[in-house]
Design a protein around this motif. Structure first.
Motif, PDB file in Angstrom:
ATOM      1  N   VAL A  24       0.033  -9.230  -4.050  1.00 42.93           N
ATOM      2  CA  VAL A  24       0.247 -10.432  -3.250  1.00 42.93           C
ATOM      3  C   VAL A  24      -0.031 -11.690  -4.083  1.00 42.93           C
ATOM      4  O   VAL A  24       0.727 -12.668  -4.029  1.00 42.93           O
ATOM      5  N   LYS A  25      -1.102 -11.664  -4.848  1.00 40.63           N
ATOM      6  CA  LYS A  25      -1.423 -12.826  -5.684  1.00 40.63           C
ATOM      7  C   LYS A  25      -0.314 -13.098  -6.693  1.00 40.63           C
ATOM      8  O   LYS A  25       0.101 -14.252  -6.887  1.00 40.63           O
ATOM      9  N   ALA A  26       0.202 -12.030  -7.319  1.00 40.28           N
ATOM     10  CA  ALA A  26       1.292 -12.208  -8.280  1.00 40.28           C
ATOM     11  C   ALA A  26       2.541 -12.760  -7.603  1.00 40.28           C
ATOM     12  O   ALA A  26       3.237 -13.623  -8.166  1.00 40.28           O
ATOM     13  N   MET A  27       2.824 -12.286  -6.400  1.00 37.74           N
ATOM     14  CA  MET A  27       3.986 -12.796  -5.671  1.00 37.74           C
ATOM     15  C   MET A  27       3.802 -14.266  -5.331  1.00 37.74           C
ATOM     16  O   MET A  27       4.705 -15.093  -5.524  1.00 37.74           O
ATOM     17  N   ARG A  28       2.620 -14.619  -4.859  1.00 36.93           N
ATOM     18  CA  ARG A  28       2.355 -16.024  -4.506  1.00 36.93           C
ATOM     19  C   ARG A  28       2.384 -16.933  -5.730  1.00 36.93           C
ATOM     20  O   ARG A  28       2.798 -18.092  -5.646  1.00 36.93           O
ATOM     21  N   ASP A  29       1.962 -16.405  -6.858  1.00 37.55           N
ATOM     22  CA  ASP A  29       1.970 -17.205  -8.082  1.00 37.55           C
ATOM     23  C   ASP A  29       3.376 -17.464  -8.599  1.00 37.55           C
ATOM     24  O   ASP A  29       3.580 -18.359  -9.424  1.00 37.55           O
ATOM     25  N   ASN A  30       4.333 -16.678  -8.130  1.00 40.43           N
ATOM     26  CA  ASN A  30       5.696 -16.777  -8.660  1.00 40.43           C
ATOM     27  C   ASN A  30       6.715 -17.313  -7.676  1.00 40.43           C
ATOM     28  O   ASN A  30       7.902 -17.362  -7.993  1.00 40.43           O
ATOM     29  N   ALA A  40      -5.943 -10.711   2.717  1.00 47.28           N
ATOM     30  CA  ALA A  40      -5.971 -12.122   3.133  1.00 47.28           C
ATOM     31  C   ALA A  40      -6.678 -12.977   2.088  1.00 47.28           C
ATOM     32  O   ALA A  40      -6.268 -14.118   1.823  1.00 47.28           O
ATOM     33  N   ASP A  41      -7.726 -12.449   1.479  1.00 46.66           N
ATOM     34  CA  ASP A  41      -8.448 -13.199   0.452  1.00 46.66           C
ATOM     35  C   ASP A  41      -7.561 -13.506  -0.757  1.00 46.66           C
ATOM     36  O   ASP A  41      -7.829 -14.446  -1.503  1.00 46.66           O
ATOM     37  N   ALA A  42      -6.506 -12.711  -0.944  1.00 39.22           N
ATOM     38  CA  ALA A  42      -5.574 -12.950  -2.050  1.00 39.22           C
ATOM     39  C   ALA A  42      -4.507 -13.979  -1.691  1.00 39.22           C
ATOM     40  O   ALA A  42      -3.663 -14.313  -2.528  1.00 39.22           O
ATOM     41  N   GLY A  43      -4.549 -14.462  -0.446  1.00 35.37           N
ATOM     42  CA  GLY A  43      -3.642 -15.536  -0.061  1.00 35.37           C
ATOM     43  C   GLY A  43      -2.573 -15.167   0.941  1.00 35.37           C
ATOM     44  O   GLY A  43      -1.727 -15.999   1.276  1.00 35.37           O
ATOM     45  N   CYS A  44      -2.587 -13.944   1.456  1.00 36.95           N
ATOM     46  CA  CYS A  44      -1.620 -13.570   2.492  1.00 36.95           C
ATOM     47  C   CYS A  44      -2.143 -14.011   3.844  1.00 36.95           C
ATOM     48  O   CYS A  44      -3.289 -13.710   4.206  1.00 36.95           O
ATOM     49  N   SER A  45      -1.314 -14.708   4.601  1.00 39.71           N
ATOM     50  CA  SER A  45      -1.760 -15.188   5.910  1.00 39.71           C
ATOM     51  C   SER A  45      -0.945 -14.613   7.061  1.00 39.71           C
ATOM     52  O   SER A  45      -1.209 -14.915   8.218  1.00 39.71           O
ATOM     53  N   VAL A  46       0.059 -13.767   6.741  1.00 35.58           N
ATOM     54  CA  VAL A  46       0.913 -13.178   7.769  1.00 35.58           C
ATOM     55  C   VAL A  46       0.923 -11.659   7.592  1.00 35.58           C
ATOM     56  O   VAL A  46       1.299 -11.146   6.525  1.00 35.58           O
ATOM     57  N   PHE A  47       0.495 -10.950   8.637  1.00 27.44           N
ATOM     58  CA  PHE A  47       0.438  -9.493   8.601  1.00 27.44           C
ATOM     59  C   PHE A  47       1.278  -8.934   9.742  1.00 27.44           C
ATOM     60  O   PHE A  47       1.061  -9.287  10.903  1.00 27.44           O
ATOM     61  N   ILE A  48       2.233  -8.074   9.395  1.00 26.47           N
ATOM     62  CA  ILE A  48       3.070  -7.401  10.386  1.00 26.47           C
ATOM     63  C   ILE A  48       2.542  -5.980  10.505  1.00 26.47           C
ATOM     64  O   ILE A  48       2.583  -5.206   9.540  1.00 26.47           O
ATOM     65  N   VAL A  49       2.014  -5.646  11.671  1.00 23.27           N
ATOM     66  CA  VAL A  49       1.270  -4.399  11.822  1.00 23.27           C
ATOM     67  C   VAL A  49       2.041  -3.420  12.702  1.00 23.27           C
ATOM     68  O   VAL A  49       2.227  -3.657  13.900  1.00 23.27           O
ATOM     69  N   HIS A  50       2.496  -2.322  12.088  1.00 25.90           N
ATOM     70  CA  HIS A  50       3.050  -1.217  12.866  1.00 25.90           C
ATOM     71  C   HIS A  50       1.856  -0.515  13.499  1.00 25.90           C
ATOM     72  O   HIS A  50       1.024   0.063  12.796  1.00 25.90           O
ATOM     73  N   ALA A  51       1.790  -0.539  14.815  1.00 27.97           N
ATOM     74  CA  ALA A  51       0.573  -0.152  15.535  1.00 27.97           C
ATOM     75  C   ALA A  51       0.406   1.357  15.643  1.00 27.97           C
ATOM     76  O   ALA A  51       0.086   1.904  16.704  1.00 27.97           O
TER      77      ALA A  51
END
Length: 334
Positions: free
Chosen positions: A122-128, A158-169
């Protein structure tokens, strides 16, 4: 550069072999507002094949998100950059698919057991890229299915910067169940997803799994930020006709299935002219008229004729002519 805010109150799920570009254009005739997701595309496919084959889409599809499968941070970062360059509105990391093929590639649901790896990705994706980076996952895997485990996973990512989680319940069993069984046998755990929203109020939590109607979807919005519908939207696409009104407050008249198929004709004609086979598009519309008089004849006509060499737009129009007509006036093929 910041991306416009995406309203994920209603999303249509990424579905392998189903939510391809033709299907998404068809869905867009039913709802202008729902967020649409691509099939999962592996980082290897994007980096080692012709990316346009996987990334091209029609402008009408916005808002549209690209779902990636992979675990290597460097590869994920490069693919997130490609997603932005191609104009996608969001890039999503698959941490929920339990198929053997996906596990053998060390991604999908097995990544839930490697939260730090997901965080690095996630961090690598956000950095790019500057577009939103989101994660789709399960409530757990195998015996790692406690609520504490789920919280640890979400908190780490979330600590890596992801703020949206899609959860298959549902949790996923990584062995012993097929992907189809993993969508049906593990029990739904909506309460866990609701609790996530209470415990992580700053995060955007989207719920997925077992949602069949818009009424069910609206009930979930009392507890979470958005809903994602999957197979019900594919098998009964008319359910999408009311989404813009019921979830986004649109006052324009909602499209009827007949109007939606009319609006799909120009796209079908253009794709046929480019060499696309008719059945590659019409396979996605088979359930549109479920429950209407003539629906069976509509499906039968397409199933028997759309795959034939040279099949053109008239095959689809003839199928539509089967609807709302007395049986003796409906098209009969063969």
């Amino acid at each position: 550069m910041s991306s416009p805010e995406i309203d994920r109150r209603f999303c249509v799920a990424p579905m392998m072999d189903w939510s391809d570009r033709h299907c998404r254009v068809f869905w867009r005739q039913l709802t202008e507002q729902a967020v649409l997701y691509t099939e999962m595309v592996t980082t290897g496919a994007l980096l080692h094949a012709e990316p346009a084959r996987f990334l091209d889409y029609d402008d009408c599809e916005h808002p549209v998100a690209l779902q990636l499968g992979g675990s290597d941070p460097s590869a994920l970062g490069k693919c997130a950059q490609m997603a932005q360059q191609w104009g996608y509105d969001e890039v999503n990391l698959n941490c929920g698919c339990p198929s053997d093929r996906v596990q053998n590639g060390s991604f999908g649901a097995c990544l839930m057991g490697e939260a730090n790896t997901v965080a690095e990705g996630v961090k690598a994706m956000r950095d790019n890229c500057d577009i939103p980076v989101t994660v789709k996952h399960r409530t757990g895997i195998d015996d790692l299915d406690s609520y504490a485990f789920l919280c640890d996973f979400v908190g780490t990512v979330a600590d890596a910067g992801c703020s949206v989680f899609i959860v298959h319940a549902r949790k996923a069993w990584l062995s012993g169940l097929s992907p189809k069984q993993n969508r049906e046998i593990p029990p739904l755990e909506y309460d866990k997803v609701y609790q996530l929203k209470q415990d992580f109020p700053a995060l955007e939590i989207i719920i997925n799994g077992g949602i069949h109607t818009t009424e069910e979807a609206k009930q979930h919005l009392n507890h979470v930020d958005g809903v994602m519908m999957g197979r019900a939207a594919y098998q009964n696409p008319a359910v999408l006709c009311s989404v813009d009104r019921e979830f986004y407050g649109c006052t324009a008249q909602q499209p009827s299935p007949e109007q939606a198929i009319d609006a799909f004709y120009p796209y079908v004609a253009a794709q046929l002219a480019n060499g696309t086979r008719l059945n590659h598009m019409t396979r996605h519309v088979l359930g549109l008229f479920n429950g209407q008089p003539g629906a069976r004849q509509f499906r039968r006509h397409l199933s028997q004729n759309a795959h034939k060499p040279g099949a053109g737009l008239e095959v689809l129009k003839d199928a539509v002519n089967c609807l709302n007509k007395p049986p003796h006036l409906r098209v009969h093929s063969g």
